[in-house]
Motif scaffolding. Structure first.
Motif, PDB file in Angstrom:
ATOM      1  N   MET A   1      25.161  42.908  49.209  1.00 53.95           N
ATOM      2  CA  MET A   1      25.694  42.913  47.923  1.00 53.95           C
ATOM      3  C   MET A   1      26.303  41.806  47.366  1.00 53.95           C
ATOM      4  O   MET A   1      26.993  41.056  48.264  1.00 53.95           O
ATOM      5  CB  MET A   1      26.649  44.091  47.585  1.00 53.95           C
ATOM      6  N   THR A   2      25.937  41.101  46.016  1.00 51.85           N
ATOM      7  CA  THR A   2      26.563  40.028  45.532  1.00 51.85           C
ATOM      8  C   THR A   2      27.092  40.243  44.378  1.00 51.85           C
ATOM      9  O   THR A   2      26.711  40.800  43.370  1.00 51.85           O
ATOM     10  CB  THR A   2      25.516  38.983  45.341  1.00 51.85           C
ATOM     11  N   GLU A   3      28.646  39.895  44.290  1.00 52.85           N
ATOM     12  CA  GLU A   3      29.338  40.387  42.985  1.00 52.85           C
ATOM     13  C   GLU A   3      29.654  38.963  42.316  1.00 52.85           C
ATOM     14  O   GLU A   3      29.708  37.839  42.854  1.00 52.85           O
ATOM     15  CB  GLU A   3      30.667  40.934  43.531  1.00 52.85           C
ATOM     16  N   ILE A   4      29.146  39.028  41.015  1.00 50.98           N
ATOM     17  CA  ILE A   4      29.176  37.804  40.113  1.00 50.98           C
ATOM     18  C   ILE A   4      30.243  38.265  38.753  1.00 50.98           C
ATOM     19  O   ILE A   4      29.991  39.470  38.330  1.00 50.98           O
ATOM     20  CB  ILE A   4      27.910  37.642  39.755  1.00 50.98           C
ATOM     21  N   GLU A   5      31.192  37.338  38.779  1.00 48.07           N
ATOM     22  CA  GLU A   5      32.027  37.486  37.517  1.00 48.07           C
ATOM     23  C   GLU A   5      31.591  36.353  36.481  1.00 48.07           C
ATOM     24  O   GLU A   5      31.208  35.391  36.870  1.00 48.07           O
ATOM     25  CB  GLU A   5      33.364  37.219  38.124  1.00 48.07           C
ATOM     26  N   VAL A   6      31.487  36.843  35.447  1.00 48.68           N
ATOM     27  CA  VAL A   6      30.848  36.353  34.200  1.00 48.68           C
ATOM     28  C   VAL A   6      31.970  36.186  32.991  1.00 48.68           C
ATOM     29  O   VAL A   6      32.571  36.994  32.791  1.00 48.68           O
ATOM     30  CB  VAL A   6      29.615  36.749  33.788  1.00 48.68           C
ATOM     31  N   VAL A   7      32.166  35.056  32.407  1.00 44.18           N
ATOM     32  CA  VAL A   7      33.053  34.914  31.286  1.00 44.18           C
ATOM     33  C   VAL A   7      32.246  34.363  30.036  1.00 44.18           C
ATOM     34  O   VAL A   7      31.533  33.161  30.306  1.00 44.18           O
ATOM     35  CB  VAL A   7      34.220  33.711  31.579  1.00 44.18           C
ATOM     36  N   ASP A   8      32.252  34.983  29.098  1.00 46.59           N
ATOM     37  CA  ASP A   8      31.672  34.822  27.924  1.00 46.59           C
ATOM     38  C   ASP A   8      32.482  33.460  27.120  1.00 46.59           C
ATOM     39  O   ASP A   8      33.471  33.485  26.905  1.00 46.59           O
ATOM     40  CB  ASP A   8      31.433  36.054  27.039  1.00 46.59           C
ATOM     41  N   GLY A   9      31.633  32.475  27.066  1.00 46.11           N
ATOM     42  CA  GLY A   9      32.213  31.311  26.306  1.00 46.11           C
ATOM     43  C   GLY A   9      33.219  30.641  27.021  1.00 46.11           C
ATOM     44  O   GLY A   9      34.038  29.797  26.723  1.00 46.11           O
ATOM     45  N   LEU A  10      33.218  30.525  28.379  1.00 45.58           N
ATOM     46  CA  LEU A  10      33.922  29.988  29.316  1.00 45.58           C
ATOM     47  C   LEU A  10      34.080  28.416  29.082  1.00 45.58           C
ATOM     48  O   LEU A  10      35.159  27.859  28.839  1.00 45.58           O
ATOM     49  CB  LEU A  10      33.390  30.213  30.856  1.00 45.58           C
ATOM     50  N   ALA A  11      33.170  27.531  29.291  1.00 42.79           N
ATOM     51  CA  ALA A  11      32.854  26.248  28.919  1.00 42.79           C
ATOM     52  C   ALA A  11      33.311  26.040  27.527  1.00 42.79           C
ATOM     53  O   ALA A  11      34.179  24.856  27.261  1.00 42.79           O
ATOM     54  CB  ALA A  11      31.773  25.726  29.383  1.00 42.79           C
ATOM     55  N   GLU A  12      32.979  26.585  26.745  1.00 45.00           N
ATOM     56  CA  GLU A  12      33.242  26.368  25.176  1.00 45.00           C
ATOM     57  C   GLU A  12      34.602  26.600  24.853  1.00 45.00           C
ATOM     58  O   GLU A  12      35.233  25.397  24.160  1.00 45.00           O
ATOM     59  CB  GLU A  12      32.155  27.212  24.451  1.00 45.00           C
ATOM     60  N   ILE A  13      35.247  27.458  25.381  1.00 44.30           N
ATOM     61  CA  ILE A  13      36.768  27.637  25.078  1.00 44.30           C
ATOM     62  C   ILE A  13      37.666  26.706  25.731  1.00 44.30           C
ATOM     63  O   ILE A  13      38.555  26.374  25.394  1.00 44.30           O
ATOM     64  CB  ILE A  13      37.057  29.198  25.074  1.00 44.30           C
ATOM     65  N   ARG A  14      37.204  26.760  27.271  1.00 45.34           N
ATOM     66  CA  ARG A  14      38.215  26.132  28.097  1.00 45.34           C
ATOM     67  C   ARG A  14      37.901  24.581  28.101  1.00 45.34           C
ATOM     68  O   ARG A  14      38.979  23.678  28.246  1.00 45.34           O
ATOM     69  CB  ARG A  14      37.949  26.590  29.431  1.00 45.34           C
ATOM     70  N   ASP A  15      36.540  24.106  28.026  1.00 45.26           N
ATOM     71  CA  ASP A  15      36.412  22.755  28.285  1.00 45.26           C
ATOM     72  C   ASP A  15      36.211  21.800  27.102  1.00 45.26           C
ATOM     73  O   ASP A  15      36.261  20.599  27.449  1.00 45.26           O
ATOM     74  CB  ASP A  15      35.628  22.645  29.291  1.00 45.26           C
TER      75      ASP A  15
END
Length: 283
Positions: free
Chosen positions: A100-114
């Motif tokens: 099993m592979t667990e994947i965490e995803v963030v909406d707009g991560l690069a746009e908001i953070r970077d």
């Protein structure tokens, strides 16, 4: 509301690359489970996706820096987008005879953070122009609520820094708020809906259980509380944050906006469900 022939399509890869897609039922769809949390705030939406028995190529793609993931899910040929964002974390481990592979995803991560922006305007400038230009530098599409209004700044405007702070400043001038939903910048009046389109939630369209009355702190500066309801319904991926819903049940009747939304599902067991907090439309 149908709850059969459940389908999904998950794609992952760096923007502009081939990446991979899973979910096609020929010869079979891999086992997937997802849990997505969305809210009408400037902070990023988050999700956790679990997939069983990905191959080495899939895993290598997910581990690439800047990997982007999308998930569409629904019934039959109707597969609305329910998740779009950057992969922030992966972990692969044995699960019985499977992996099993667990994947965490963030909406707009690069746009908001970077994303940092540099903008400057002389003389009078409309705040919509500022928001449009910031969105362009962020590389995102922007959508506005049907009744959003935009004030002018009379003596110019300059900003250098993180894009999210420029958006907050421009929106504040016009009494607006912003959030990123499935990679799209959404701008609306606080407490209002994005459009006049109304989704009916009833027993016939998938409404489940009994709505639960809640009291929540208002996002307005006056510090007043709002009365809302926590509701549950069979997954309808077309319904998102800021959407207008009409709840029809013997326990609750009325028109509300979607303030928070949790989407949970497993393609091999149980129902696909949404849990939403709905509040009165006040914009």
């Amino acid at each position: 509301m149908q709850n059969f022939d459940r389908q999904y399509r998950m794609t992952a890869g760096k923007p502009g690359s081939v990446g991979f897609e899973i979910g096609d039922t020929t010869p079979y769809a891999l086992h997937i489970a997802f849990s997505i949390q969305k809210q009408e705030l400037e902070s990023s939406n988050t999700a956790k996706v679990q997939v069983w028995n990905l191959n080495k190529s899939h895993l290598a793609t997910l581990e690439e820096e800047g990997c982007f993931l999308t998930l569409k899910a629904g019934y039959g040929n109707t597969l609305p987008l329910i998740l779009s964002g950057s992969v922030s974390y992966t972990r692969t481990q044995p699960d019985g005879a499977d992996v099993m592979t667990e994947i965490e995803v963030v909406d707009g991560l690069a746009e908001i953070r970077d994303t940092w922006v540099s903008i400057s305007y002389a003389g009078k400038v409309n705040t919509k122009k500022i928001i449009d230009d910031v969105a362009a530098q962020m590389g995102v599409t922007v959508t506005y609520s049907y009744n959003a209004e935009f004030a002018d700044i009379p003596n110019g405007f300059s900003f250098v820094g993180q894009a999210k702070f420029a958006l907050t400043k421009a929106c504040a001038v016009s009494g607006l708020e912003w959030s990123i939903q499935n990679g799209i910048l959404q701008v609306k009046k606080p407490g209002d809906v994005m459009s006049k389109e109304v989704y009916v939630l009833s027993a016939e369209t998938g409404l489940l259980s009994i709505p639960q009355r809640v009291q929540v702190s208002s996002s307005d500066s006056d510090g007043t509380n709002e009365i809302g309801w926590d509701i549950e319904f069979l997954m309808n991926g077309a319904i998102g944050i800021g959407d207008y819903v009409q709840v029809q049940s013997k326990y609750l009747e009325g028109f509300f906006r979607i303030s928070t939304l949790d989407i949970d599902g497993d393609n091999l067991s149980g129902d696909w469900k949404c849990k939403a907090r709905v509040l009165e439309v006040t914009g």
